[in-house]
Design a protein around this motif. Structure first.
Motif, mmCIF file in Angstrom:
data_model
loop_
_atom_site.group_PDB
_atom_site.id
_atom_site.type_symbol
_atom_site.label_atom_id
_atom_site.label_comp_id
_atom_site.label_asym_id
_atom_site.label_seq_id
_atom_site.Cartn_x
_atom_site.Cartn_y
_atom_site.Cartn_z
ATOM 1 N N LEU A 135 0.818 -1.209 0.000
ATOM 2 C CA LEU A 135 0.000 0.000 0.000
ATOM 3 C C LEU A 135 0.848 1.253 0.000
ATOM 4 O O LEU A 135 0.403 2.307 -0.460
ATOM 5 N N GLY A 136 2.033 1.161 0.540
ATOM 6 C CA GLY A 136 2.867 2.353 0.564
ATOM 7 C C GLY A 136 4.211 2.099 1.197
ATOM 8 O O GLY A 136 4.439 1.068 1.826
ATOM 9 N N HIS A 147 -8.100 -3.048 15.370
ATOM 10 C CA HIS A 147 -7.027 -3.856 14.807
ATOM 11 C C HIS A 147 -6.396 -3.150 13.617
ATOM 12 O O HIS A 147 -7.077 -2.460 12.875
ATOM 13 N N TYR A 148 -5.119 -3.352 13.445
ATOM 14 C CA TYR A 148 -4.461 -2.802 12.265
ATOM 15 C C TYR A 148 -4.949 -3.545 11.035
ATOM 16 O O TYR A 148 -4.974 -4.776 11.029
ATOM 17 N N PRO A 149 -5.316 -2.832 10.003
ATOM 18 C CA PRO A 149 -5.806 -3.493 8.795
ATOM 19 C C PRO A 149 -4.682 -3.907 7.847
ATOM 20 O O PRO A 149 -4.944 -4.544 6.847
ATOM 21 N N SER A 150 -3.472 -3.508 8.149
ATOM 22 C CA SER A 150 -2.353 -3.833 7.269
ATOM 23 C C SER A 150 -1.124 -4.129 8.123
ATOM 24 O O SER A 150 -1.117 -3.864 9.316
ATOM 25 N N ILE A 206 -5.035 10.168 3.423
ATOM 26 C CA ILE A 206 -6.125 9.967 2.473
ATOM 27 C C ILE A 206 -5.769 10.558 1.124
ATOM 28 O O ILE A 206 -5.945 9.926 0.081
ATOM 29 N N VAL A 207 -5.238 11.750 1.145
ATOM 30 C CA VAL A 207 -4.906 12.414 -0.112
ATOM 31 C C VAL A 207 -3.792 11.669 -0.843
ATOM 32 O O VAL A 207 -3.839 11.502 -2.063
ATOM 33 N N SER A 208 -2.822 11.187 -0.104
ATOM 34 C CA SER A 208 -1.749 10.419 -0.749
ATOM 35 C C SER A 208 -2.312 9.159 -1.388
ATOM 36 O O SER A 208 -1.929 8.786 -2.501
ATOM 37 N N GLU A 209 -3.204 8.506 -0.672
ATOM 38 C CA GLU A 209 -3.778 7.286 -1.227
ATOM 39 C C GLU A 209 -4.594 7.585 -2.465
ATOM 40 O O GLU A 209 -4.604 6.807 -3.412
ATOM 41 N N GLN A 210 -5.244 8.708 -2.460
ATOM 42 C CA GLN A 210 -6.030 9.061 -3.638
ATOM 43 C C GLN A 210 -5.122 9.284 -4.832
ATOM 44 O O GLN A 210 -5.444 8.877 -5.957
ATOM 45 N N GLN A 226 -7.844 1.729 1.005
ATOM 46 C CA GLN A 226 -6.856 0.659 0.882
ATOM 47 C C GLN A 226 -7.467 -0.569 0.242
ATOM 48 O O GLN A 226 -6.837 -1.228 -0.591
ATOM 49 N N ALA A 227 -8.715 -0.858 0.602
ATOM 50 C CA ALA A 227 -9.391 -1.999 -0.017
ATOM 51 C C ALA A 227 -9.506 -1.771 -1.524
ATOM 52 O O ALA A 227 -9.336 -2.688 -2.331
ATOM 53 N N HIS A 228 -9.764 -0.524 -1.882
ATOM 54 C CA HIS A 228 -9.869 -0.211 -3.304
ATOM 55 C C HIS A 228 -8.521 -0.373 -4.000
ATOM 56 O O HIS A 228 -8.449 -0.851 -5.136
#
Lengths: 251, 251
Positions: free
Chosen positions: A92-93, A110-113, A153-157, B157-159
């Motif tokens: 993811l990053g 819980h941590y999702p990653s 969020i912006v970075s992920e976008q 992240q799921a996306h």
DNA sequence: CGCATCATTGATTTGGCTCAAATACCGTGG
DNA sequence: CCACGGTATTTGAGCCAAATCAATGATGCG
């Protein structure tokens, strides 16, 4: 040492602590405390714990671990990723100094990653209960925390835009540019990158296969844009790199 | 009306206001106020403004607009997207009732993406200065806000996992499943979807082209998984749909 | 009713993947 | 210091899933 002149007593311990404090940290203004003033900074400091360094390949936390803290890279670099039940993983990053990790855990318990060190790295730990307690009476920190999370969020976008429909070469170009810019913000030479991650990691992150990444590195080298040598990449023609990135805005 | 018995006077205005309040909103427990108790709820209510409904195609805000507020869908649906300087657009997500919009703006002073209604929709507006003021003295709201923002990160992240390396059919399947589950949470029939967005929007969101989406809808209909009729999609075999989604966890 | 948009379906092309092999690099132990 | 084995990377050849190109059909709106 000159520091002793104004922080005289109890030599090694307090000096050590000072060196580790946010106020003296090199990441100071690119990190969570950016914008906090003296008093607030000290109170934040009181919640920061430094973990012992992580070796390459060892995990900061795993997907599914119960959420206890946010983390910030102090030095080194890490990758975060999720694993499907069928064993495939998606990166993811990548996290460079000053960047936050673990924010996905805030919404659940819980941590999702998972997050894993790409090289020996030191990490600041912000146990969430303490952070919450401190930020409750410190609006500036509270707001800064929200800003940092929103920045994720912006970075992920930006990453989603890249994954959406960009050509392979553009993905690689955008990746290198993003890394160069983040290096720049850390006052490192933004034209001399040392890639801490493998080709496979890069490919996975970009939604490509390893061969494609390798080929494109070679191509960009042939085109005079890069000088690639194993993990070191020198950007020779930033203008051409930007051209490859097209009209996209970067993170 | 029974409501008048305990909130007697000043008939139409206050009744109207009550009807619009978070406590009486159908989205109550899937929205920002989830978990807040009576007193806190009223204080949150005081910061919520209801905008006049947006018609299909009109924008809630545009990429680059200065950040003023967070928004929550009350009814209808919207899409958020970014546009590159070369005019290409990437849809980042769709927003159903109870879902928050605008969180990307928290880190800058500008919204990084645009949001546009897919159908006539009503929206709750949460002007950020007020929200900030209220949440400063309301830790539960503050924490809830952070949870909601963090949830955005996890959804994205799921996306990204989906965009990373999944086959086209799996992407479509995951999209439909996610929509079905969100419908379910809204107590709508999760097997009878009404897609408010065009095929083009779906394709763009999934990183595919419109023809591919169309073909896959047809294929899944031929396979007895769906019954597709224009914008209405009935899920006939949820088990097969889940099988197509593979071992991936969903948002 | 006619136009414009949206969706479906078919034919063909292609960018990036898969398969396959060669090469470079690194740490280890002799 | 050097040989060796394992891993990471590069490079080549061919293939395939999805894109592009091209019509046709359906829907809704003025």
């Amino acid at each position: 040492m000159t520091i002793d002149t104004f922080k005289g007593t109890a030599a090694s311990l307090s000096l050590d602590k000072l060196r580790r404090s946010c106020g003296y940290c090199a990441m100071h203004d690119v990190c969570l405390p950016a914008g906090l003033d003296g008093g607030d900074l000290e109170r934040l400091d009181s919640t920061v714990r430094e973990r012992r360094p992580l070796d390459r390949g060892s995990a900061l936390f795993h997907q599914g671990d119960s959420f206890t803290a946010l983390y910030v890279v102090r030095s080194g670099s890490l990758k975060s990723y999720v694993e499907g039940s069928d064993g495939d993983m998606q990166i993811l990053g990548f996290h460079l100094p000053g960047e936050i990790m673990g924010v996905g855990g805030l919404t659940n318990d819980h941590y999702p990653s998972s997050v894993e060190a790409l090289e020996r790295s030191s990490i600041c730990e912000l146990p969430y209960p303490q952070l919450q307690a401190v930020s409750a009476s410190m609006p500036a920190l509270h707001h800064q925390l929200i800003r940092v999370i929103s920045h994720e969020i912006v970075s992920e976008q930006a990453h989603m835009v890249m994954m959406g429909k960009q050509q392979a070469q553009r993905r690689v170009a955008i990746f290198l540019r993003s890394l160069a810019d983040r290096y720049g913000r850390l006052s490192r030479d933004p034209t001399a990158l040392t890639l801490p991650m493998s080709r496979g990691d890069i490919a996975n992150y970009l939604g490509l296969v390893i061969e494609t990444v390798s080929r494109l590195f070679s191509r960009m080298e042939a085109d005079g844009i890069l000088a690639v040598n194993r993990k070191s990449v020198r950007i020779l023609r930033r203008d051409l790199l930007d051209a490859l990135c097209g009209g996209e805005t970067e993170s």
